[in-house]
Every structure is written in structure tokens, then in C-alpha cells.
Design a protein around this motif. Structure first.
Motif, PDB file in Angstrom:
ATOM      1  N   PHE A   1      36.090  97.688  36.322  1.00  0.00           N
ATOM      2  CA  PHE A   1      35.706  96.741  35.270  1.00  0.00           C
ATOM      3  C   PHE A   1      34.602  97.365  34.419  1.00  0.00           C
ATOM      4  O   PHE A   1      33.909  98.287  34.851  1.00  0.00           O
ATOM      5  CB  PHE A   1      35.230  95.431  35.904  1.00  0.00           C
ATOM      6  N   HIS A   2      34.449  96.832  33.216  1.00  0.00           N
ATOM      7  CA  HIS A   2      33.438  97.355  32.298  1.00  0.00           C
ATOM      8  C   HIS A   2      32.934  96.210  31.427  1.00  0.00           C
ATOM      9  O   HIS A   2      33.613  95.201  31.243  1.00  0.00           O
ATOM     10  CB  HIS A   2      34.003  98.497  31.452  1.00  0.00           C
ATOM     11  N   PRO A   3      31.754  96.356  30.862  1.00  0.00           N
ATOM     12  CA  PRO A   3      31.157  95.247  30.112  1.00  0.00           C
ATOM     13  C   PRO A   3      31.858  94.912  28.792  1.00  0.00           C
ATOM     14  O   PRO A   3      31.662  93.832  28.254  1.00  0.00           O
ATOM     15  CB  PRO A   3      29.717  95.705  29.850  1.00  0.00           C
ATOM     16  N   GLU A   4      32.689  95.808  28.298  1.00  0.00           N
ATOM     17  CA  GLU A   4      33.388  95.546  27.035  1.00  0.00           C
ATOM     18  C   GLU A   4      34.657  94.714  27.229  1.00  0.00           C
ATOM     19  O   GLU A   4      35.354  94.398  26.268  1.00  0.00           O
ATOM     20  CB  GLU A   4      33.781  96.861  26.333  1.00  0.00           C
ATOM     21  N   MET A   5      34.958  94.364  28.463  1.00  0.00           N
ATOM     22  CA  MET A   5      36.224  93.682  28.779  1.00  0.00           C
ATOM     23  C   MET A   5      36.489  92.432  27.942  1.00  0.00           C
ATOM     24  O   MET A   5      37.627  92.252  27.490  1.00  0.00           O
ATOM     25  CB  MET A   5      36.315  93.359  30.266  1.00  0.00           C
ATOM     26  N   PRO A   6      35.523  91.564  27.686  1.00  0.00           N
ATOM     27  CA  PRO A   6      35.853  90.366  26.901  1.00  0.00           C
ATOM     28  C   PRO A   6      36.438  90.693  25.519  1.00  0.00           C
ATOM     29  O   PRO A   6      37.426  90.084  25.108  1.00  0.00           O
ATOM     30  CB  PRO A   6      34.514  89.629  26.780  1.00  0.00           C
ATOM     31  N   LEU A   7      35.868  91.675  24.837  1.00  0.00           N
ATOM     32  CA  LEU A   7      36.407  92.025  23.515  1.00  0.00           C
ATOM     33  C   LEU A   7      37.730  92.777  23.626  1.00  0.00           C
ATOM     34  O   LEU A   7      38.611  92.612  22.784  1.00  0.00           O
ATOM     35  CB  LEU A   7      35.386  92.830  22.712  1.00  0.00           C
ATOM     36  N   VAL A   8      37.891  93.581  24.657  1.00  0.00           N
ATOM     37  CA  VAL A   8      39.161  94.279  24.875  1.00  0.00           C
ATOM     38  C   VAL A   8      40.264  93.252  25.138  1.00  0.00           C
ATOM     39  O   VAL A   8      41.343  93.308  24.531  1.00  0.00           O
ATOM     40  CB  VAL A   8      39.041  95.287  26.036  1.00  0.00           C
TER      41      VAL A   8
ATOM     42  N   ASN B   1      35.337  99.074  20.170  1.00  0.00           N
ATOM     43  CA  ASN B   1      34.125  99.823  19.841  1.00  0.00           C
ATOM     44  C   ASN B   1      32.978  98.916  19.421  1.00  0.00           C
ATOM     45  O   ASN B   1      31.814  99.274  19.604  1.00  0.00           O
ATOM     46  CB  ASN B   1      34.437 100.894  18.799  1.00  0.00           C
ATOM     47  N   LEU B   2      33.301  97.749  18.900  1.00  0.00           N
ATOM     48  CA  LEU B   2      32.255  96.746  18.691  1.00  0.00           C
ATOM     49  C   LEU B   2      31.631  96.392  20.042  1.00  0.00           C
ATOM     50  O   LEU B   2      30.410  96.268  20.166  1.00  0.00           O
ATOM     51  CB  LEU B   2      32.822  95.497  18.011  1.00  0.00           C
ATOM     52  N   GLY B   3      32.475  96.273  21.052  1.00  0.00           N
ATOM     53  CA  GLY B   3      31.984  96.002  22.407  1.00  0.00           C
ATOM     54  C   GLY B   3      31.103  97.118  22.933  1.00  0.00           C
ATOM     55  O   GLY B   3      30.060  96.865  23.547  1.00  0.00           O
ATOM     56  N   VAL B   4      31.503  98.358  22.685  1.00  0.00           N
ATOM     57  CA  VAL B   4      30.688  99.502  23.114  1.00  0.00           C
ATOM     58  C   VAL B   4      29.312  99.419  22.461  1.00  0.00           C
ATOM     59  O   VAL B   4      28.278  99.629  23.110  1.00  0.00           O
ATOM     60  CB  VAL B   4      31.392 100.836  22.760  1.00  0.00           C
TER      61      VAL B   4
ATOM     62  N   VAL C   1      27.939 101.882  12.713  1.00  0.00           N
ATOM     63  CA  VAL C   1      28.718 102.889  11.978  1.00  0.00           C
ATOM     64  C   VAL C   1      28.806 104.178  12.797  1.00  0.00           C
ATOM     65  O   VAL C   1      29.885 104.778  12.909  1.00  0.00           O
ATOM     66  CB  VAL C   1      28.105 103.141  10.582  1.00  0.00           C
ATOM     67  N   THR C   2      27.710 104.589  13.395  1.00  0.00           N
ATOM     68  CA  THR C   2      27.700 105.793  14.232  1.00  0.00           C
ATOM     69  C   THR C   2      28.648 105.631  15.420  1.00  0.00           C
ATOM     70  O   THR C   2      29.377 106.561  15.786  1.00  0.00           O
ATOM     71  CB  THR C   2      26.269 106.094  14.731  1.00  0.00           C
ATOM     72  N   CYS C   3      28.662 104.446  16.011  1.00  0.00           N
ATOM     73  CA  CYS C   3      29.558 104.164  17.139  1.00  0.00           C
ATOM     74  C   CYS C   3      31.017 104.314  16.718  1.00  0.00           C
ATOM     75  O   CYS C   3      31.804 104.953  17.406  1.00  0.00           O
ATOM     76  CB  CYS C   3      29.284 102.755  17.665  1.00  0.00           C
ATOM     77  N   TYR C   4      31.361 103.725  15.574  1.00  0.00           N
ATOM     78  CA  TYR C   4      32.740 103.845  15.087  1.00  0.00           C
ATOM     79  C   TYR C   4      33.098 105.298  14.763  1.00  0.00           C
ATOM     80  O   TYR C   4      34.193 105.761  15.085  1.00  0.00           O
ATOM     81  CB  TYR C   4      32.962 102.951  13.864  1.00  0.00           C
TER      82      TYR C   4
END
Length: 171
Positions: A63-70, A109-112, A127-130
């Protein structure tokens, strides 16, 4: 349960199992599964099957913290698949796969950015993340197009050979 629904579920589960086979980063079947399920399954199955497939494979992969958005992205992709179901064509399915890939890219990536520690919580950080995620998008796009083509064309070929799989047979 009707042969059409059972066949679609079997195809989806087989594709979901392929997520557990070693593969390049972001080259996975789940987007195609959500799109295909949305186009071919009743709503309750269409929305639950990709989430169940993700959850079961996440039990193994982690599991990972970005799961809700994924997971949200896959629910939205099912809705895109339902839109495609109204009139399936090569161009609609391909367009839906492209839109779905972009949607997954944006939300995951918004989740990241939201829950991660690598990027500052600023517009520049987002923007850097994307930008940092662009190399992964290539595999996402190729995998989504390949799996979508395989699921939709494979089922279309099966439907031509087996009349019980045709939509008119279930109406």
C-alpha cells in the motif's frame, strides 16, 4: 450469471493477474481494465472490479499514501468506459485510452506531490513533480494503449465467434 458478464469478468481478472508479473514501471493493465469494464459491464461490476483488482494486487505489492487518488482515477476511467460503451469504435476507444492515461498521470502525481516529501507544497513544486514524472508517462501510455487494444479487440473477436457474448444477446 450471463456468459457475457462471466467472460468479461474472467478477462478482467486475467489482466489483473498480469499486474503481479514483473513488468516495466507503470506498464500495467489496470487503466485498460477500468476502461474495458466500464464499457462492457453493468455499473456495479464496472466500478467494483477494478478497485477489487487493485486492492488484491496492492495486498501483495504494498500500500502507499497516494492510493486514494489512484483509486479515484480508476473510478473516473470506468465512467469514461461507460461513455465509450454508447458507441464503440477504434477512435473512441483509442481516445478514451489516451484521456485515461493523462487522467491517471495527473491524479497519481498530484498524490505524490500532496503526500510526498520530495517536492515543496508550492505551484513550482507541483510543476516539478509533474516534470519529474514525464519519463514514467511513456510506459503508462504504451501499456494503457496495448492493454486497451488487447482487451477490446480480443473481446470483439470472441463476440464474433460466440453469439452469447454479443450485446444483443444480453438485451
Amino acid at each position: 450469471m450471463k456468459p457475457r458478464i462471466l467472460t468479461v469478468i474472467a478477462i478482467v481478472l486475467a489482466a489483473a493477474l498480469s499486474r503481479l508479473i514483473p513488468h516495466p514501471w507503470n506498464f500495467a493493465p489496470i487503466t485498460a481494465i477500468a476502461l474495458f469494464g466500464g464499457a462492457h459491464l453493468p455499473k456495479q461490476w464496472a466500478y467494483s472490479l477494478p478497485l477489487v483488482a487493485m486492492f488484491l494486487s496492492d495486498l501483495i505489492l504494498g500500500f502507499h499514501p497516494e492510493m486514494p487518488l489512484v483509486y479515484l482515477s480508476f473510478l473516473l476511467i470506468v465512467a469514461i468506459g461507460q461513455f465509450v460503451s454508447q458507441r464503440k469504435s477504434f477512435f473512441r476507444v483509442t481516445g478514451a485510452a489516451l484521456v485515461s492515461s493523462v487522467l491517471f498521470f495527473l491524479l497519481s502525481n498530484l498524490g505524490v506531490w500532496l503526500v510526498g516529501v520530495f517536492y515543496p507544497k508550492t505551484v513550482d513544486g507541483l510543476v516539478t513533480c509533474y516534470i519529474a514524472a514525464i519519463p514514467f508517462f511513456q510506459n503508462t501510455l504504451i501499456g494503457d494503449l496495448l492493454y486497451t487494444a488487447t482487451l477490446f479487440s480480443g473481446f470483439a473477436l470472441l463476440s464474433r465467434s460466440w453469439s452469447a457474448l454479443r450485446e444483443s444477446a444480453t438485451a
